[in-house]
Design a protein around this motif. Structure first.
Motif, PDB file in Angstrom:
ATOM      1  N   ILE A 145     -14.407   2.165  -8.460  1.00  0.00           N
ATOM      2  CA  ILE A 145     -14.397   0.754  -8.084  1.00  0.00           C
ATOM      3  C   ILE A 145     -15.702   0.094  -8.519  1.00  0.00           C
ATOM      4  CG2 ILE A 145     -14.594  -0.760  -6.075  1.00  0.00           C
ATOM      5  CD1 ILE A 145     -12.324   0.825  -4.804  1.00  0.00           C
ATOM      6  N   HIS A 196      -6.629  -6.490  -2.179  1.00  0.00           N
ATOM      7  CA  HIS A 196      -7.408  -5.279  -1.957  1.00  0.00           C
ATOM      8  C   HIS A 196      -6.783  -4.435  -0.858  1.00  0.00           C
ATOM      9  CE1 HIS A 196     -11.358  -6.606  -3.972  1.00  0.00           C
ATOM     10  NE2 HIS A 196     -10.296  -6.856  -4.686  1.00  0.00           N
ATOM     11  N   SER A 197      -6.149  -3.400  -1.284  1.00  0.00           N
ATOM     12  CA  SER A 197      -5.532  -2.529  -0.293  1.00  0.00           C
ATOM     13  C   SER A 197      -6.621  -1.857   0.532  1.00  0.00           C
ATOM     14  CB  SER A 197      -4.704  -1.464  -0.999  1.00  0.00           C
ATOM     15  OG  SER A 197      -3.871  -2.065  -1.956  1.00  0.00           O
ATOM     16  N   ARG A 238      -4.017  -0.084  -9.085  1.00  0.00           N
ATOM     17  CA  ARG A 238      -3.820  -1.402  -8.508  1.00  0.00           C
ATOM     18  C   ARG A 238      -5.136  -2.144  -8.369  1.00  0.00           C
ATOM     19  NH1 ARG A 238       1.076  -3.413  -6.437  1.00  0.00           N
ATOM     20  NH2 ARG A 238       2.461  -2.622  -8.057  1.00  0.00           N
ATOM     21  N   TYR A 239      -6.128  -1.409  -7.941  1.00  0.00           N
ATOM     22  CA  TYR A 239      -7.389  -2.040  -7.619  1.00  0.00           C
ATOM     23  C   TYR A 239      -8.113  -2.560  -8.866  1.00  0.00           C
ATOM     24  CZ  TYR A 239     -11.342  -2.993  -4.649  1.00  0.00           C
ATOM     25  OH  TYR A 239     -12.306  -3.628  -3.922  1.00  0.00           O
ATOM     26  N   CYS A 240      -8.035  -1.790  -9.928  1.00  0.00           N
ATOM     27  CA  CYS A 240      -8.812  -2.136 -11.113  1.00  0.00           C
ATOM     28  C   CYS A 240      -8.043  -2.969 -12.129  1.00  0.00           C
ATOM     29  CB  CYS A 240      -9.311  -0.871 -11.808  1.00  0.00           C
ATOM     30  SG  CYS A 240     -10.412   0.101 -10.780  1.00  0.00           S
ATOM     31  N   LYS A 265      -4.983  -8.767  -7.284  1.00  0.00           N
ATOM     32  CA  LYS A 265      -6.228  -8.958  -6.566  1.00  0.00           C
ATOM     33  C   LYS A 265      -6.163  -8.541  -5.092  1.00  0.00           C
ATOM     34  CE  LYS A 265      -8.577  -9.520  -9.849  1.00  0.00           C
ATOM     35  NZ  LYS A 265      -9.154  -8.226 -10.094  1.00  0.00           N
ATOM     36  N   LEU A 310      -8.597   0.978   1.816  1.00  0.00           N
ATOM     37  CA  LEU A 310      -8.876   2.341   1.373  1.00  0.00           C
ATOM     38  C   LEU A 310      -8.607   3.343   2.493  1.00  0.00           C
ATOM     39  CD1 LEU A 310      -9.874   4.316  -0.651  1.00  0.00           C
ATOM     40  CD2 LEU A 310     -12.218   3.644  -0.211  1.00  0.00           C
ATOM     41  N   GLU A 351       0.829  -1.203   0.000  1.00  0.00           N
ATOM     42  CA  GLU A 351       0.000   0.000   0.000  1.00  0.00           C
ATOM     43  C   GLU A 351       0.860   1.248   0.000  1.00  0.00           C
ATOM     44  OE1 GLU A 351      -3.155  -0.110   2.923  1.00  0.00           O
ATOM     45  OE2 GLU A 351      -3.111  -2.291   2.927  1.00  0.00           O
ATOM     46  N   TYR A 382      -4.056   4.231  -6.489  1.00  0.00           N
ATOM     47  CA  TYR A 382      -4.873   3.287  -5.743  1.00  0.00           C
ATOM     48  C   TYR A 382      -5.777   2.510  -6.706  1.00  0.00           C
ATOM     49  CZ  TYR A 382      -7.965   1.249  -2.303  1.00  0.00           C
ATOM     50  OH  TYR A 382      -8.667   0.353  -1.550  1.00  0.00           O
TER      51      TYR A 382
END
Lengths: 188, 188, 188, 188
Positions: free
Chosen positions: D95, D172-173, D163-165, D170, D175, C148, D160
């Motif tokens: 997201i 999931h950091s 990475r997420y999309c 996979k 938020l 992160e 952010y």
DNA sequence: CATGAATGAGAATTCATTCAT
DNA sequence: TATGAATGAATTCTCATTCAT
């Protein structure tokens, strides 16, 4: 040395033959022939001015070998026997060199081979022509225009080999039966 | 219109056939086919996903026409007569469409035609197979493996046409003599 | 020569980079790359099997150069100093090669770059990962999942460069302020 | 009717979005968009003069939706809270619409989107700009050029989401952690 | 307005041949 | 002689756009 290059020349021709069978004329680049022959690309052009000539030489090379099968008639033998020997020899020649047959098939239909060379390719049949002529004189073979008989014979040879040398087709027809049919077809 | 594209499609196939005969597969660019067909280049690709498929469709088109020659046996006629009819029909078909024969020759040897289509191309001979079978049952034809007989017959057809349809070779052999030789070859 | 092709290869890559920046990947035909590189079209294909590979190699080339910026940690210096050095170096690298940044931006979003190469492109950040880890052990940096933190840092770098390297946008933000914000974001 | 075509227009845009994500801009032909939208190819050109305009409209459409997230500041809430709401909202928006993020990424780097539209795309950040300004006046946020702060924030958001999309990634950091880092970065 | 067949300019790629070393 | 990098003409194929229906 008068043998200069004979090794390389042969290597190139043989490599080309192998690749032609494997991939067809138009999927065989000169560069790959060079690689397979273990020479550089430019070297090929020291022996053959261009691809067309190279291909033509392959055709001629095979036809020449075919010719050597029938240097002279065995006049001491009965005609039918000579006929059997001839047909068996030519068919076995191609059965032993299936790649040759494949190449000839490809090239016969191709506009790359010069008309002159195609004509020359029919030479081996001249020996057969003589044989048929004698047979006709002896009234052993039908009195039909000799060219028609030769066409008939060569067609039979071709179709036999076609089945025999084609991939996917593994049933081995009997050569004897085939030759008998040809003979019955032409005999008086 | 329910006949969508049939016109263009046919135009393309016919133009391609003409050019293939004239110049060979690999000397016939798609652009020239388009020009000859009176369409734009892209149009060809609306009907055929690529050149290979186009060529295959030509092969299939010809074979399909060949098939229509022999929809059913004429069981009311003597076997020998049926045999003559069959051979005459197939040979005359190609004599009337010499370009078809040329194409088939080119393509049969080419790796472009799929194995599947080549197999399908042999269908027309199945009718002949039935005929031969009946002839064998009646002891009119040699009791030899039927495949061998078919090979023999098709070889004879091929070679006849080969001479007949090839340019440079204008001597017209007698069809009757040829068919007789074939028959004598296979008859009991 | 043992440096075979290095000259041409480099010329092609550099010409491609220039054009890619100027016109985008899909508006840069291979023919133009060749012209700009002072080679023939075919030459490109002696070095790169196709356009995709060429583009990927450009990506890799840039990433490799980026890597060389951080061969080893300067463990003799305070962590914060190392952090400053690292961030400054990477940002200045791209500021000095604005076309590299542009390319990377274009390519990172593009499906042309293989997943493998994209992964490899993240290597340079691994050095930073080590640094962060040490900082965390010393309780200088927040005890948050290291990934992160790295995402956060790289986002900051990216956006800074994005503004800096984008045409139309000439206001030069203060690098120091930016780095300070990043640091404040991650520090304990 | 003033709603004329709204249905088709939307269908086309949505189909295009789906395909763009799946295959990239340059691998998405208009014909496929038409097919996916259930219209004819020509119909697209009744709504969009050409592909470029269509793509630009997609970009604008997404940006417009983004805008609606922040119609007005919630001045009744503490600044930090507003900040959290803002960041959470924008990140959750993408997201929930990962394809939108993918598209924006692709298009932001592409020369297809006009400069004008790109500028317009930055509007959503203006709300944030106001917020930051107030925060600075209250000495809650660093007294740094506001543009620098905005760059910093948007970079954090981008990375952010990146990475997420992204497929393949996979993890999931958190938020919350991320937003905290951003806040710590900018706070006084 | 809707359609989709037709179009051809333009792109990637191949490969026979040359020529400097 | 031997080599193989360099070359570019030629070929296949794609796709945005048009227009007749």
């Amino acid at each position: 040395m008068y043998l200069y290059g004979m090794k390389k020349r042969e290597a190139i021709l043989n490599a080309a033959i192998e690749l032609l069978v494997e991939k067809g004329i138009h999927n065989t680049p000169m560069s790959e022939i060079a690689k397979a022959a273990g020479t550089g690309m430019g070297t090929i052009y020291n022996y053959f001015p261009n691809k067309e000539v190279l291909i033509n030489e392959i055709y001629v090379k095979i036809r020449k070998q075919e010719e050597t099968l029938f240097l002279e008639l065995r006049t001491d033998l009965p005609i039918k026997t000579q006929f059997d020997i001839y047909l068996t020899a030519i068919i076995e020649f191609f059965i032993n060199h299936p790649s040759y047959f494949n190449i000839i098939q490809q090239l016969e239909a191709s506009p790359i081979i010069t008309h002159e060379n195609k004509e020359m390719g029919r030479k081996p049949i001249e020996m057969m022509a003589k044989l048929v002529q004698i047979a006709q004189q002896n009234r052993i073979v039908k009195n039909v225009d000799i060219d028609e008989i030769l066409i008939f014979i060569s067609g039979a040879i071709l179709s036999y080999l076609n089945r025999y040398c084609t991939p996917y087709e593994k049933k081995h027809s009997s050569l004897k039966n085939h030759i008998r049919m040809v003979w019955d077809g032409i005999k008086e």
